[in-house]
Design a protein around this motif. Structure first.
Motif, PDB file in Angstrom:
ATOM      1  N   LEU A  67      -6.250   2.770   2.716  1.00 41.23           N
ATOM      2  CA  LEU A  67      -5.965   2.452   1.325  1.00 41.23           C
ATOM      3  C   LEU A  67      -7.192   2.649   0.444  1.00 41.23           C
ATOM      4  O   LEU A  67      -8.333   2.592   0.918  1.00 41.23           O
ATOM      5  CB  LEU A  67      -5.496   0.998   1.207  1.00 41.23           C
ATOM      6  N   ARG A  68      -6.946   2.866  -0.825  1.00 40.50           N
ATOM      7  CA  ARG A  68      -8.041   2.916  -1.794  1.00 40.50           C
ATOM      8  C   ARG A  68      -8.707   1.543  -1.881  1.00 40.50           C
ATOM      9  O   ARG A  68      -8.087   0.515  -1.584  1.00 40.50           O
ATOM     10  CB  ARG A  68      -7.513   3.309  -3.173  1.00 40.50           C
ATOM     11  N   ALA A  69      -9.933   1.534  -2.308  1.00 40.51           N
ATOM     12  CA  ALA A  69     -10.659   0.271  -2.455  1.00 40.51           C
ATOM     13  C   ALA A  69     -10.240  -0.446  -3.733  1.00 40.51           C
ATOM     14  O   ALA A  69      -9.863   0.185  -4.732  1.00 40.51           O
ATOM     15  CB  ALA A  69     -12.164   0.543  -2.479  1.00 40.51           C
ATOM     16  N   ALA A  70     -10.286  -1.771  -3.687  1.00 39.15           N
ATOM     17  CA  ALA A  70     -10.124  -2.638  -4.862  1.00 39.15           C
ATOM     18  C   ALA A  70      -8.779  -2.471  -5.565  1.00 39.15           C
ATOM     19  O   ALA A  70      -8.685  -2.540  -6.793  1.00 39.15           O
ATOM     20  CB  ALA A  70     -11.270  -2.390  -5.850  1.00 39.15           C
ATOM     21  N   LEU A  71      -7.705  -2.257  -4.806  1.00 37.34           N
ATOM     22  CA  LEU A  71      -6.371  -2.192  -5.400  1.00 37.34           C
ATOM     23  C   LEU A  71      -5.894  -3.595  -5.752  1.00 37.34           C
ATOM     24  O   LEU A  71      -6.148  -4.552  -5.027  1.00 37.34           O
ATOM     25  CB  LEU A  71      -5.383  -1.560  -4.415  1.00 37.34           C
ATOM     26  N   THR A  72      -5.176  -3.708  -6.873  1.00 40.24           N
ATOM     27  CA  THR A  72      -4.642  -5.012  -7.282  1.00 40.24           C
ATOM     28  C   THR A  72      -3.220  -4.877  -7.804  1.00 40.24           C
ATOM     29  O   THR A  72      -2.821  -3.812  -8.309  1.00 40.24           O
ATOM     30  CB  THR A  72      -5.492  -5.662  -8.396  1.00 40.24           C
ATOM     31  N   PHE A  73      -2.471  -5.974  -7.674  1.00 34.90           N
ATOM     32  CA  PHE A  73      -1.172  -6.062  -8.324  1.00 34.90           C
ATOM     33  C   PHE A  73      -1.383  -6.326  -9.814  1.00 34.90           C
ATOM     34  O   PHE A  73      -2.496  -6.612 -10.264  1.00 34.90           O
ATOM     35  CB  PHE A  73      -0.347  -7.193  -7.701  1.00 34.90           C
ATOM     36  N   HIS A  74      -0.299  -6.248 -10.578  1.00 34.12           N
ATOM     37  CA  HIS A  74      -0.390  -6.449 -12.025  1.00 34.12           C
ATOM     38  C   HIS A  74      -0.949  -7.812 -12.410  1.00 34.12           C
ATOM     39  O   HIS A  74      -1.567  -7.961 -13.472  1.00 34.12           O
ATOM     40  CB  HIS A  74       0.998  -6.283 -12.661  1.00 34.12           C
ATOM     41  N   ASP A  75      -0.727  -8.825 -11.558  1.00 35.73           N
ATOM     42  CA  ASP A  75      -1.211 -10.169 -11.900  1.00 35.73           C
ATOM     43  C   ASP A  75      -2.611 -10.438 -11.368  1.00 35.73           C
ATOM     44  O   ASP A  75      -3.092 -11.576 -11.408  1.00 35.73           O
ATOM     45  CB  ASP A  75      -0.237 -11.228 -11.384  1.00 35.73           C
ATOM     46  N   GLY A  76      -3.286  -9.413 -10.857  1.00 34.62           N
ATOM     47  CA  GLY A  76      -4.661  -9.550 -10.403  1.00 34.62           C
ATOM     48  C   GLY A  76      -4.828  -9.843  -8.934  1.00 34.62           C
ATOM     49  O   GLY A  76      -5.944  -9.768  -8.408  1.00 34.62           O
ATOM     50  N   ARG A  77      -3.756 -10.166  -8.225  1.00 37.65           N
ATOM     51  CA  ARG A  77      -3.876 -10.397  -6.792  1.00 37.65           C
ATOM     52  C   ARG A  77      -4.247  -9.100  -6.071  1.00 37.65           C
ATOM     53  O   ARG A  77      -3.785  -8.022  -6.453  1.00 37.65           O
ATOM     54  CB  ARG A  77      -2.554 -10.930  -6.230  1.00 37.65           C
ATOM     55  N   PRO A  78      -5.068  -9.186  -5.033  1.00 38.99           N
ATOM     56  CA  PRO A  78      -5.456  -7.960  -4.329  1.00 38.99           C
ATOM     57  C   PRO A  78      -4.303  -7.368  -3.536  1.00 38.99           C
ATOM     58  O   PRO A  78      -3.473  -8.093  -2.981  1.00 38.99           O
ATOM     59  CB  PRO A  78      -6.581  -8.428  -3.397  1.00 38.99           C
ATOM     60  N   LEU A  79      -4.230  -6.050  -3.521  1.00 38.00           N
ATOM     61  CA  LEU A  79      -3.331  -5.347  -2.616  1.00 38.00           C
ATOM     62  C   LEU A  79      -4.185  -4.851  -1.450  1.00 38.00           C
ATOM     63  O   LEU A  79      -4.943  -3.901  -1.587  1.00 38.00           O
ATOM     64  CB  LEU A  79      -2.639  -4.171  -3.303  1.00 38.00           C
ATOM     65  N   ASP A  80      -4.065  -5.534  -0.322  1.00 35.94           N
ATOM     66  CA  ASP A  80      -4.822  -5.139   0.854  1.00 35.94           C
ATOM     67  C   ASP A  80      -3.871  -4.633   1.933  1.00 35.94           C
ATOM     68  O   ASP A  80      -2.664  -4.487   1.714  1.00 35.94           O
ATOM     69  CB  ASP A  80      -5.659  -6.311   1.371  1.00 35.94           C
ATOM     70  N   ALA A  81      -4.420  -4.347   3.095  1.00 38.42           N
ATOM     71  CA  ALA A  81      -3.620  -3.793   4.182  1.00 38.42           C
ATOM     72  C   ALA A  81      -2.536  -4.764   4.644  1.00 38.42           C
ATOM     73  O   ALA A  81      -1.451  -4.342   5.057  1.00 38.42           O
ATOM     74  CB  ALA A  81      -4.532  -3.412   5.348  1.00 38.42           C
ATOM     75  N   VAL A  82      -2.798  -6.055   4.571  1.00 35.15           N
ATOM     76  CA  VAL A  82      -1.786  -7.037   4.969  1.00 35.15           C
ATOM     77  C   VAL A  82      -0.565  -6.933   4.068  1.00 35.15           C
ATOM     78  O   VAL A  82       0.582  -6.918   4.530  1.00 35.15           O
ATOM     79  CB  VAL A  82      -2.374  -8.464   4.939  1.00 35.15           C
ATOM     80  N   ALA A  83      -0.798  -6.862   2.751  1.00 31.53           N
ATOM     81  CA  ALA A  83       0.314  -6.750   1.801  1.00 31.53           C
ATOM     82  C   ALA A  83       1.044  -5.420   1.956  1.00 31.53           C
ATOM     83  O   ALA A  83       2.278  -5.355   1.872  1.00 31.53           O
ATOM     84  CB  ALA A  83      -0.209  -6.914   0.384  1.00 31.53           C
ATOM     85  N   MET A  84       0.290  -4.338   2.189  1.00 34.84           N
ATOM     86  CA  MET A  84       0.924  -3.034   2.355  1.00 34.84           C
ATOM     87  C   MET A  84       1.760  -2.990   3.631  1.00 34.84           C
ATOM     88  O   MET A  84       2.880  -2.466   3.639  1.00 34.84           O
ATOM     89  CB  MET A  84      -0.152  -1.936   2.391  1.00 34.84           C
ATOM     90  N   ALA A  85       1.234  -3.536   4.706  1.00 33.03           N
ATOM     91  CA  ALA A  85       1.980  -3.577   5.970  1.00 33.03           C
ATOM     92  C   ALA A  85       3.251  -4.401   5.819  1.00 33.03           C
ATOM     93  O   ALA A  85       4.317  -4.043   6.339  1.00 33.03           O
ATOM     94  CB  ALA A  85       1.103  -4.143   7.085  1.00 33.03           C
TER      95      ALA A  85
END
Length: 497
Positions: A67-85
């Protein structure tokens, strides 16, 4: 109040992001609000999106996404590998991925797959079987937060896309504002409002008058002249949805390959397009279009396969094949026809009947007004000898697997079996290298021209009407309006929906 450019579509349906849909209108909204690991390119390949890179094992079973670094959802929460999985894992649930009553479309590919976050930016997917075309699925793997199943989510969805939803009214309109933290960088329009207008003439007229900035699915005839007379702009594209007739290969005359082949040779596609669409179409002479991965290009010189489609009109050979099949004195076929999707279905059946009469085939139409009931008839294998259908996935792999492979016998399969095509599909599933896999699909294309499962006819030629000139058409090869490609638009300020 910030200006919001207004876009008119035939429908405005902000649905579950993991529903399986090939509707360009629905996907335009989803792709504005959500991101997947990859996006489909115009040439049939895939471009990085949330995933900046990926690798696949030699056995085509294990895919690793970075994944790209420092991805976030619209509300500021991080989008990390756990969320993507977790988002990819959601797609394989039996209650997710429904389309026209066919549930768990994605589950048939991801069921049993091991999906895990290796570290903060790495996702690993190991399928139970070789799946060299997994990117076809991951293009729909939109990243969503944990509350995606809450009833309120569709009214207030949160994604990672270039635009965030400000407000929405189902079926009426969606108001969006640009996401300043989008990984793709700034977009040209600070805000957009998608509004529903089912009538194409009214969509075109609204652009011509300057009431709205842009409208999609406009035809060259009759809408384009009015748009251009008003000093507005029109940009054309070919809709990837294939207009075809499914053939009943399980029972009746179309169970004979000679009859199926005769049907494909008996149709003068350019004349049919002129009659039914006033010329606003491109002929289709195989089970997928020339824009699909592995299909021959119109010029025959592309990397997607050898040999160009063309000249699939030979009424004399059609008559010979019908005679060999025992129908030299004539043949009557029952054809199921809806009243919409495609909207010209009845006119198309009438025009087709006139052409087929020249080789001794008579069509007996059976009309179904309820489109859902019509889809159920097709899915339950209760069609007559043939039926009008629109085949929309841009994935050559998915079309073969879901609609043609007799071992799967999917929702839209109608009794066809071709061991050669199925063997090519199995080889393609194991073939990681794109060029080699494309050649296998090219071989399948030619095999299905020689022994057709369907009667392929055409694609619609459509356009975008706009108040400002577009350097390139913002509708991608998959028929989706990509709002990130739009220049600064002018035309009406969106009312709060």
């Amino acid at each position: 109040m910030t200006d919001h450019a207004v876009i008119l579509q035939a429908s405005v349906d902000l649905r579950d992001p993991h529903d399986c849909t090939d509707s360009g209108d629905a996907l335009a909204l989803l792709e504005a609000v959500f991101d997947a690991p990859v996006r489909r390119r115009a040439d049939g390949g895939y471009a990085p999106a949330l995933a900046e890179s990926w690798t696949v094992s030699d056995d085509a079973r294990t895919w690793t996404l970075t994944l790209r670094a420092a991805l976030t959802f619209h509300d500021g929460r991080p989008l990390d590998a756990v969320a993507m999985a977790a988002s990819i894992a959601r797609m394989k649930r039996p209650d997710v991925g429904a389309t026209l009553g066919a549930p768990a479309v994605w589950g048939q590919y991801l069921a049993g797959a091991a999906i895990q976050a290796v570290d903060a930016r790495t996702v690993s997917i190991t399928a139970t079987e070789p799946l060299a075309d997994l990117l076809d699925i991951l293009a729909s793997a939109y990243a969503v937060p944990p509350e995606v199943d809450d009833p309120d989510f569709r009214r207030n969805p949160i994604g990672t896309g270039a635009y965030r939803v400000e407000s929405s009214r189902p079926g009426e309109g969606v108001r969006m504002a640009a996401n300043p933290h989008w990984w793709g960088g700034p977009v040209e329009n600070a805000g957009l409002v998608f509004r529903c207008e089912p009538d194409a003439d009214r969509r075109a007229a609204a652009v011509a008058s300057g009431q709205v900035a842009l409208a999609t699915r406009i035809r060259a005839s009759p809408q384009r002249p009015a748009v251009e007379r008003a000093g507005r702009f029109w940009s054309g594209y070919t809709d990837p949805t294939s207009i075809i007739y499914l053939l009943n290969a399980a029972h009746g005359p179309c169970a004979d390959a000679r009859v199926r082949r005769a049907l494909t040779l008996a149709v003068d596609r350019p004349r049919l397009i002129d009659t039914v669409l006033a010329g606003d179409g491109d002929r289709l002479e195989g089970f997928v279009s020339a824009a699909h991965f592995g299909a021959p290009t119109p010029s025959g010189d592309g990397a997607q396969g050898d040999g160009a489609p063309g000249g699939l009109f030979d009424p004399q050979t059609a008559r010979t094949l019908l005679a060999e099949a025992g129908h030299g004195a004539g043949l009557v076929l029952t054809v199921d026809t809806p009243t919409r999707l495609p909207d010209e279905a009845q006119a198309l059946t009438a025009a087709l009947g006139e052409q087929l009469a020249a080789v001794g085939i008579t069509l007996q139409p059976r009309v179904t007004e309820d489109r859902v009931a019509y889809a159920e008839r097709v899915r339950d294998k209760r069609i007559g000898d043939l039926c009008v259908f629109d085949s929309s996935p841009m994935s050559t792999f998915r079309v073969l697997y879901e609609k043609i492979d007799s071992r799967v016998a999917g929702s839209w399969w109608q009794g066809y079996a071709n061991p050669t095509v199925e063997r090519l599909l199995d080889q393609a599933r194991r073939t990681v290298e794109d060029g080699a896999r494309g050649r296998l699909y090219g071989d399948a294309y030619r095999a299905l021209q020689a022994d057709p499962a369907w009667l392929p006819l055409y694609h619609h030629r459509l356009g975008v009407a706009s108040t400002v000139a577009l350097d390139t058409c913002p509708v991608r090869g998959d028929g989706v309006l990509d709002v990130t490609l739009l220049p600064a638009l002018t035309g009406g300020e969106g009312e709060r929906t």
